[in-house]
Design a protein around this motif. Structure first.
Motif: not given
Length: 309
Positions: A100-125
């Motif tokens: 959930l922290l990773s999701l909240n970090v993405f949502d927070y950074a997204n407020r900057q209207k970030t030009d994200w890569s088309s790729t995401a990384v998924l991992s275990y803590k």
């Protein structure tokens, strides 16, 4: 490392604070460092280092972005820290679970209207070494990091965010850390999913660096001719290294002076890159790398350069 980022153009007015005792939190701080052009400072779970507090008081930032999870920073420590900066703005990004922290970090950074890569990384803590190797790439390309809830479970909210915003997922970790069923789930949702995994820490470090450097080159991103050598057995020295390596465009080579395999793979990397390397930077003091440890890799570079010339 934070001060060197500031010297290189990172903001001194907006800084990121996270726990120096939480690997997953620091890896997520790397993402916000990229989207907000901010340096990363760490404080302890039970105390604020005097050197960190003194430095921040000199900088006088007007904004702190705080990335923390449950118990990563004790409440009394946090209250004491904030009291030192009564006029500053505090944006707190937190959660009880790492995914959930990773999701909240993405949502927070997204407020900057970030030009994200088309790729995401998924991992275990707990998958730190492989992710810190990949961190410069995530920083440079604005590739966000998400965590699984368990090795066989992607939380529905995290899955929906990945499906909605990305076309490809790089899964970092072995099948004990993230089971193949998670990749199948992503593929069934129409995403391309690939796994990055090595035989051990050092082979994975070598493999990820090779893939990262090739991808950077294909994107026209020039890598720095210096390489960072960091300890795999004292990872706390590497916690904020992702933002530093990303800003300066350096690869991170993990090495353990007590491991023959770790040393040999570090030498192999340096010899292969000898024609473009001009500096080896060791992260940590003499307790981490003795003079003899440093001299071994430095001589490997010099010998390889002399052979090529």
């Amino acid at each position: 490392l934070a001060n060197k980022c500031i010297d290189n153009g990172a903001s001194s007015d907006c800084v990121i604070i996270t726990s120096g005792e939480s690997k997953p939190d620091n890896l997520l701080a790397n993402i916000v460092a990229s989207t907000h052009n901010a340096p990363v400072f760490t404080i302890g779970r039970e105390m604020v280092p005097a050197v960190t507090l003194r430095e921040l008081k000199e900088l006088k930032p007007s904004k702190f972005i705080v990335i923390k999870s449950e118990d990563s920073i004790f409440p009394n420590v946090w209250e004491s820290f904030m009291a030192n900066f009564p006029n500053a703005q505090f944006d707190i990004v937190d959660a009880t679970e790492k995914d959930l922290l990773s999701l909240n970090v993405f949502d927070y950074a997204n407020r900057q209207k970030t030009d994200w890569s088309s790729t995401a990384v998924l991992s275990y803590k707990e998958c730190f070494e492989d992710l810190i190797t990949l961190a410069p790439y995530m920083y440079k390309t604005r590739t966000p990091l998400f965590y699984c809830l368990t090795p066989k479970t992607i939380r529905e909210e995290v899955l929906e965010t990945i499906i909605t915003n990305f076309k490809k997922v790089i899964v970092v970790g072995n099948t004990d850390e993230i089971q193949e069923s998670c990749l199948d789930l992503l593929r069934n949702k129409g995403l391309e999913a690939i796994r990055l995994v090595g035989e051990d820490t050092y082979q994975a470090n070598h493999m990820i660096n090779k893939l990262m450097e090739e991808k950077m080159a294909s994107l026209g991103i020039k890598m720095n001719p210096s390489v960072l050598i960091s300890s795999s057995w004292q990872p706390e020295h590497s916690f904020t290294l992702g933002a530093f390596a990303g800003r300066f465009g350096m690869s991170i080579v993990l090495e353990d002076p007590g491991s023959l395999d770790g040393v040999s793979r570090a030498i192999h990397y340096i010899q292969n890159k000898a024609s473009i390397l001009d500096k080896i930077i060791f992260i940590g003091d003499d307790a981490v790398y003795s003079y003899r440890d440093r001299q071994l890799l430095e001589r490997a570079l010099l010998l390889a350069q002399n052979k090529k010339s």
